[in-house]
Scaffold this motif. Structure first.
Motif, short mmCIF file in Angstrom:
data_model
loop_
_atom_site.label_atom_id
_atom_site.label_comp_id
_atom_site.label_asym_id
_atom_site.label_seq_id
_atom_site.Cartn_x
_atom_site.Cartn_y
_atom_site.Cartn_z
N GLN A 190 49.02 42.18 44.54
CA GLN A 190 50.03 41.72 43.60
C GLN A 190 51.12 42.79 43.44
O GLN A 190 52.29 42.47 43.34
CB GLN A 190 49.35 41.42 42.26
N ASP A 207 48.19 38.01 47.09
CA ASP A 207 48.16 37.82 45.64
C ASP A 207 49.58 37.88 45.08
O ASP A 207 50.11 38.97 44.84
CB ASP A 207 47.27 38.91 45.03
N GLU A 208 50.19 36.74 44.90
CA GLU A 208 51.58 36.66 44.43
C GLU A 208 52.47 37.65 45.18
O GLU A 208 53.06 38.55 44.58
CB GLU A 208 51.65 36.91 42.93
N SER A 215 43.73 36.66 40.83
CA SER A 215 43.42 37.97 41.42
C SER A 215 41.91 38.14 41.56
O SER A 215 41.42 38.62 42.58
CB SER A 215 44.00 39.10 40.57
MG LIG Z 1 46.81 38.39 39.25
#
Ligand SMILES: [Mg+2]
Ligand SMILES: Nc1ncnc2c1ncn2[C@@H]1O[C@H](COP(=O)(O)OP(=O)(O)OP(=O)(O)O)[C@@H](O)[C@H]1O
Length: 226
Positions: free
Chosen positions: A94, A170-171, A49
């Protein structure tokens, strides 16, 4: 000079000089060209991140440079950097970070208005994007009335709303069950391939990473090929 994103010797330490100092980035180098999808793989806490936020101009490094489309962002004023971030960078967080009081459609329209697009054109583009990810019928729903997978699809549309040159994710499917994650991920890859933008997608799922063009691992603060 076809690199859309170029990171050079990025370094970032949290709480420098204190007992709780964390050296997260210790000389990160990465270049990503148009049409290329790079998987950023690393375990929790490794700094994915942090790295994406710096690359996406949401945070600044201690030292090192971030260049987007050939321009060194570390040399720009805050105002110019914000302009580049709005027009050139799409970010998928995320956790989706959709605005809860606005509909799915409005969440995709608003960043376009902030970027100077007319309301009519923004609306048309938002509907086309929602249609592309298969949830046009959910346009009027607020995020809380959408499933996790649907919320993430809206976040993809929002990230692509201003036709950025660079997408950072992010993911993006990290909080979904494996089946949904797979389907939502396919949608994302399809969108990226359609538009030919440069993308960096963080994941700790090696199967998803294998479907991208290139894989890098963040380990001990540097990137190494996987
Ligand atoms: Mg992260
Ligand atoms: N604002 C902050 N202040 C202090 N330390 C921080 C801060 N943000 C992150 N860290 C620390 O930096 C390290 C990297 O965090 P980061 O969130 O970048 O990791 P990550 O790879 O994204 O993890 P995850 O997979 O769990 O999301 C962690 O040890 C974290 O505790």
């Amino acid at each position: 000079m076809n690199d859309v994103l170029s990171l050079h010797d990025l370094r970032k330490t949290y709480n420098a000089g204190k007992p709780n100092e964390v050296r997260v980035l210790q000389g990160v180098d990465l270049t990503v060209g148009a049409g290329e999808i790079v998987a950023l793989v690393a375990p929790s806490g490794a700094g994915k991140s942090t790295l994406l936020h710096i690359a996406g101009l949401l945070d600044t490094p201690d030292t090192g440079t971030v260049s987007i489309a050939g321009t060194d962002m570390t040399r720009l004023s805050d105002r110019k950097r914000t302009g580049v971030r709005r027009s050139q960078v799409g970010f998928i967080y995320q956790f989706h970070h959709l605005l809860p009081e606005f509909s799915a459609l409005e969440n995709i329209v608003l960043p376009q208005l902030a970027n100077g697009v007319s309301e009519k054109a923004a609306h048309t583009r938002a509907m086309a994007l929602l249609d592309r990810v298969g949830i046009a019928d959910r346009a009027a729903h607020r995020p809380a009335a959408l499933s996790g997978g649907e919320q993430q699809r809206v976040a993809f549309c929002r990230a692509l709303a201003n036709e950025p040159a660079l997408l950072l994710a992010d993911e993006p499917t990290g909080n979904l069950d494996p089946d949904t994650s797979n389907r939502v991920f396919e949608t994302l890859i399809g969108l990226v391939r359609d538009t030919g933008l440069a993308a960096v997608i963080a994941t700790h799922n090696l199967e998803l990473a294998a479907r991208m063009d290139r894989q890098v691992r963040l380990t001990a603060g540097v990137l190494v090929p996987l």
